[in-house]
Enzyme design. Structure first.
Site, PDB file in Angstrom:
ATOM      1  N   ALA A  27       7.258 -21.651   7.592  1.00 37.08           N
ATOM      2  CA  ALA A  27       7.044 -21.107   6.244  1.00 37.08           C
ATOM      3  C   ALA A  27       6.066 -21.957   5.441  1.00 37.08           C
ATOM      4  CB  ALA A  27       8.377 -21.004   5.513  1.00 37.08           C
ATOM      5  N   ARG A  33      -3.562 -27.846   4.094  1.00 38.57           N
ATOM      6  CA  ARG A  33      -4.612 -28.718   4.627  1.00 38.57           C
ATOM      7  C   ARG A  33      -5.466 -28.061   5.714  1.00 38.57           C
ATOM      8  NH1 ARG A  33      -1.116 -33.773   6.043  1.00 38.57           N
ATOM      9  NH2 ARG A  33       0.535 -32.218   5.908  1.00 38.57           N
ATOM     10  N   ASN A  68      11.204 -39.402  13.886  1.00 36.84           N
ATOM     11  CA  ASN A  68      11.748 -38.056  14.064  1.00 36.84           C
ATOM     12  C   ASN A  68      10.619 -37.105  14.453  1.00 36.84           C
ATOM     13  OD1 ASN A  68      13.074 -35.591  13.808  1.00 36.84           O
ATOM     14  ND2 ASN A  68      12.999 -35.599  11.562  1.00 36.84           N
ATOM     15  N   ASN A 103     -25.520   2.321  29.703  1.00 33.26           N
ATOM     16  CA  ASN A 103     -24.207   2.957  29.602  1.00 33.26           C
ATOM     17  C   ASN A 103     -23.920   3.543  28.232  1.00 33.26           C
ATOM     18  OD1 ASN A 103     -24.223   0.304  28.632  1.00 33.26           O
ATOM     19  ND2 ASN A 103     -22.010   0.091  28.862  1.00 33.26           N
TER      20      ASN A 103
HETATM   21  C1  UD1 Z   1       9.282 -33.585   8.889  1.00 37.14           C
HETATM   22  C2  UD1 Z   1      10.568 -34.432   8.935  1.00 37.14           C
HETATM   23  C3  UD1 Z   1      10.199 -35.842   9.382  1.00 37.14           C
HETATM   24  C4  UD1 Z   1       9.538 -35.804  10.724  1.00 37.14           C
HETATM   25  C5  UD1 Z   1       8.319 -34.869  10.678  1.00 37.14           C
HETATM   26  C6  UD1 Z   1       7.778 -34.677  12.064  1.00 37.14           C
HETATM   27  C7  UD1 Z   1      12.048 -33.565   7.211  1.00 37.14           C
HETATM   28  C8  UD1 Z   1      12.606 -33.765   5.865  1.00 37.14           C
HETATM   29  N1  UD1 Z   1      11.164 -34.451   7.621  1.00 37.14           N
HETATM   30  O1  UD1 Z   1       8.483 -34.146   7.869  1.00 37.14           O
HETATM   31  O2  UD1 Z   1      11.390 -36.616   9.486  1.00 37.14           O
HETATM   32  O3  UD1 Z   1       9.144 -37.082  11.137  1.00 37.14           O
HETATM   33  O4  UD1 Z   1       8.677 -33.592  10.166  1.00 37.14           O
HETATM   34  O5  UD1 Z   1       6.596 -33.947  12.026  1.00 37.14           O
HETATM   35  O6  UD1 Z   1      12.468 -32.645   7.904  1.00 37.14           O
HETATM   36  N2  UD1 Z   1       8.835 -25.994   6.474  1.00 37.14           N
HETATM   37  C9  UD1 Z   1       9.258 -24.769   6.047  1.00 37.14           C
HETATM   38  N3  UD1 Z   1       9.790 -24.665   4.801  1.00 37.14           N
HETATM   39  C10 UD1 Z   1       9.921 -25.716   3.977  1.00 37.14           C
HETATM   40  C11 UD1 Z   1       9.470 -26.973   4.427  1.00 37.14           C
HETATM   41  C12 UD1 Z   1       8.930 -27.087   5.683  1.00 37.14           C
HETATM   42  O7  UD1 Z   1       9.186 -23.785   6.772  1.00 37.14           O
HETATM   43  O8  UD1 Z   1      10.416 -25.538   2.851  1.00 37.14           O
HETATM   44  C13 UD1 Z   1       8.269 -26.112   7.822  1.00 37.14           C
HETATM   45  C14 UD1 Z   1       6.789 -26.451   7.818  1.00 37.14           C
HETATM   46  O9  UD1 Z   1       6.008 -25.297   7.886  1.00 37.14           O
HETATM   47  C15 UD1 Z   1       6.650 -27.272   9.108  1.00 37.14           C
HETATM   48  C16 UD1 Z   1       7.997 -27.943   9.230  1.00 37.14           C
HETATM   49  O10 UD1 Z   1       8.905 -27.188   8.467  1.00 37.14           O
HETATM   50  O11 UD1 Z   1       6.449 -26.457  10.229  1.00 37.14           O
HETATM   51  C17 UD1 Z   1       7.983 -29.404   8.803  1.00 37.14           C
HETATM   52  O12 UD1 Z   1       7.679 -29.478   7.451  1.00 37.14           O
HETATM   53  P1  UD1 Z   1       6.765 -30.639   6.863  1.00 37.14           P
HETATM   54  O13 UD1 Z   1       6.655 -30.458   5.394  1.00 37.14           O
HETATM   55  O14 UD1 Z   1       5.508 -30.749   7.649  1.00 37.14           O
HETATM   56  O15 UD1 Z   1       7.673 -31.910   7.161  1.00 37.14           O
HETATM   57  P2  UD1 Z   1       7.191 -33.405   7.216  1.00 37.14           P
HETATM   58  O16 UD1 Z   1       7.073 -33.924   5.842  1.00 37.14           O
HETATM   59  O17 UD1 Z   1       6.067 -33.559   8.126  1.00 37.14           O
END
Ligand code: UD1
Ligand code: CA
Length: 451
Positions: free
Chosen positions: A12, A17, A172, A371
Site C-alpha cells: 500500500a 521515491r 529485520n 504483409n
Molecule cells: C520496515 C520494518 C523494518 C525493516 C524494514 C525492512 C516496520 C515498522 N519496520 O521498515 O524493521 O527493517 O521494513 O525493509 O515494519 N506499507 C503499507 N502500509 C503502511 C506502511 C507500509 O502497505 O501503512 C508497506 C510498504 O508499501 C512496504 C512495506 O509495508 O512494502 C514496508 O514499509 P516501509 O515503510 O518501507 O517500512 P520500513 O520503514 O522500510
C-alpha cells in the site's frame, strides 16, 4: 507442510521515491511486475492463499499479482499508518482462521521460497512469531533485531534505537510469520507511541513476549530481502536477478560466452547445449531448444527456436516467430508471427511476417513479405524446397508453391504454382554502345556550362 497458511503482501506504499505515475510494485524486474515475483515465491513455497494490502493502483496491482495457482484477495488500506496497521487491513482474511500468517512486502522481488519455509518451520517448532533477519554491513534505516540466548527480545526501529542498538548489524528483513491462532489478538495490541507515530508491525515481538509467547529470528541472505525504493535500487535488483538466473542456466548446461551481456526474462527457457553469444536480449515468452545457437546482438521475444536452429548475429525474432529444427535466421533479419520450416534459411536482411515458410526453402537476401496494406495484415505461404531470389517483395495475400523459384527482384502479387518460375519484374534490355553516347553527351554539356 500440513499447516494452513495465509500470506499477507503489503503493497500500500505511496512509492514516492520511485518518482513514478504507477505503484512501485508494478515496475518490472526481468520483464514482469515486482509483485508477480513475490507471488511466485509464495507459490514455490506451496502457499495457496494470499491477501494483498493495496493503496494506489489497486486494480492494476491485483491483476499483476493474479495467477491461477494461488487464491488472492485484495484489501484496501485507506490511510498509510504503518506496517502494523497495514496487516490489519487484511483482518477479514486472517479471521478465516489459518495456522500460519506470513507477512511479506510487495517490493522484494528477489525473495525465494527458502526464507518463507524457514519462517513457517519456526512456527511449526512452537514459536509464536518468527522474524527473518539478515546481516548487513550498513544497517542504517532497518529495524535492529535484539537477540539474547536464541530468543528475539525486540525489534527496534532506526528512529527509536539507542546509540548502542544502532550498532547492531542483524536487521529485520520485513518477512515475519505469526501464529495464526493469536494473530488478531496480538496485532490489535500494537499502538503508535513511537518516534514516527506509526503502528509498527515490529512491536508484535515485545507484545507476544509480554504475554508469555515465544519469538525467534532466523537468518537469510541479505539479497533475498532487498527492497526497492528508487530506480537505482530497481536497476541493482535487476542486476542481481539476471546474475542469479544466468548462473542457474549455465549450471544446467547453457553456454554463455559473456554472461554479463545476456539479458533474460522471467520466463525464458533455454535447453541444455544451447550457445548464447554476447549481447543477446530475451524478452518475455522465449523458448530455445537444445543445440541451437543464438549469435551475438540478437533480440528475441515471444519466439520459439527449435533444435539445432541458428539465430543472428543481429537478428530480431518477434512474437509468434517459430523456427523449425536446423533452420537459420541470419543477420539483419526480422521474423514476426511466422513459421520457418525445418532446415529453411532466411539468411540476410529480410523481413518475414505473417508467413509460413516450408522445409528447406531458401529465402534470398533482402526479401520482404509485404504483409500490411495499411489497414489489414495478410498471409504469405511459401512451400517446401522453394527458392526466393534476392530483393523480392511478396505482396500478401500470396502463395508460392513447393519447389517454385521466384526470380530476383520480383514483386510477386499472384500465386506461384509448385515447380514454376515466376518473374515479377521488367525484362532486361541491352542497348549496345548507348552508354558511350550518353557519357560523351554529358561531358559536352558540362564543358558548355563552364564557359
Ligand atoms: C520496515 C520494518 C523494518 C525493516 C524494514 C525492512 C516496520 C515498522 N519496520 O521498515 O524493521 O527493517 O521494513 O525493509 O515494519 N506499507 C503499507 N502500509 C503502511 C506502511 C507500509 O502497505 O501503512 C508497506 C510498504 O508499501 C512496504 C512495506 O509495508 O512494502 C514496508 O514499509 P516501509 O515503510 O518501507 O517500512 P520500513 O520503514 O522500510
Ligand atoms: Ca522499506
Amino acid at each position: 507442510m500440513k499447516r494452513t497458511c495465509l500470506a499477507i503482501i503489503l503493497a500500500a506504499g505511496e512509492s514516492t521515491r520511485m518518482k513514478s505515475s504507477m505503484s512501485k510494485v508494478l515496475h518490472p524486474v526481468a520483464g514482469r511486475p515486482m509483485i508477480a515475483h513475490v507471488v511466485e515465491s509464495l507459490v514455490n513455497a506451496s502457499i495457496s492463499s494470499a491477501a494483498l494490502v493495496l493503496g494506489r493502483d489497486a486494480d492494476a496491482v491485483k491483476s499483476a499479482a493474479a495467477r491461477n495457482d494461488i487464491e488472492l484477495s485484495a484489501c484496501l488500506q485507506k490511510e498509510r499508518l504503518g506496517t502494523g496497521h497495514a496487516v490489519l487491513a487484511a483482518k477479514d482474511a486472517i479471521a478465516k482462521g489459518y495456522d500460519d500468517i506470513l507477512v511479506v512486502f510487495g517490493d522484494t522481488p528477489l525473495l525465494t521460497a527458502a526464507p518463507l519455509l524457514a519462517a513457517r518451520q519456526g512456527l511449526a517448532d512452537g514459536n509464536d512469531v518468527v522474524v527473518i533477519g539478515f546481516q548487513t554491513a550498513d544497517p542504517t534505516g532497518y529495524g535492529r533485531l535484539i537477540v539474547e540466548n536464541g530468543a528475539l527480545l525486540a525489534i527496534r526501529e532506526q528512529k527509536d534505537a539507542t546509540e548502542d542498538e544502532k550498532k547492531i548489524t542483524y536487521c529485520n528483513g520485513g518477512l515475519m510469520a505469526i501464529n495464526g491462532a493469536r494473530a488478531l489478538e496480538l496485532l490489535g495490541k500494537i499502538g503508535n507511541a513511537n518516534a514516527k507515530g506509526e503502528y509498527y508491525l515490529t512491536d508484535i515481538v515485545e507484545i507476544v513476549r509480554a504475554e508469555g509467547g515465544k519469538a525467534i529470528a532466523v537468518e537469510a541472505p541479505e539479497t533475498e530481502l532487498t527492497g526497492c525504493n528508487n530506480r537505482a535500487e530497481l536497476a541493482a535488483i535487476e542486476a542481481i536477478w539476471q546474475k542469479r538466473r544466468r548462473h542457474e542456466m549455465m549450471v544446467s548446461g547453457v553456454s554463455m560466452i559473456a554472461p554479463e551481456t545476456v539479458f533474460l526474462s522471467f520466463d525464458t527457457q533455454i535447453a541444455q547445449d544451447v550457445l548464447i553469444e554476447p549481447n543477446v536480449v530475451f524478452g518475455p515468452g522465449v523458448t530455445v531448444e537444445s543445440g541451437a545457437i543464438i549469435h551475438a546482438f540478437s533480440h528475441l521475444e515471444g519466439a520459439h527456436v527449435s533444435n539445432g536452429a541458428t539465430v543472428g548475429p543481429y537478428a530480431r525474432l518477434r512474437p509468434g516467430a517459430n523456427l523449425g529444427p536446423d533452420s537459420k535466421v541470419g543477420n539483419f533479419c526480422e521474423v514476426k508471427k511466422a513459421e520457418i520450416g525445418a532446415g529453411a534459411k532466411v539468411n540476410h536482411l529480410t523481413y518475414i511476417g505473417d508467413a509460413f515458410v516450408g522445409e528447406k526453402t531458401n529465402i534470398g537476401a533482402g526479401t520482404i513479405t509485404c504483409n500490411y496494406d495499411g489497414v489489414n495484415k495478410h498471409i504469405t505461404r511459401i512451400g517446401a524446397n522453394a527458392f526466393i531470389g534476392s530483393n523480392s517483395s511478396l505482396v500478401a495475400p500470396v502463395s508460392v508453391g513447393d519447389g517454385a523459384l521466384v526470380a530476383s527482384g520480383s514483386v510477386i502479387t499472384e500465386d506461384v504454382p509448385s515447380d514454376a518460375v515466376a518473374f515479377g519484374r521488367a525484362r532486361q534490355e541491352i542497348k549496345p554502345g548507348r552508354a558511350k553516347i550518353l557519357r560523351e553527351r554529358y561531358q559536352a554539356e558540362k564543358a558548355a556550362k563552364k564557359k
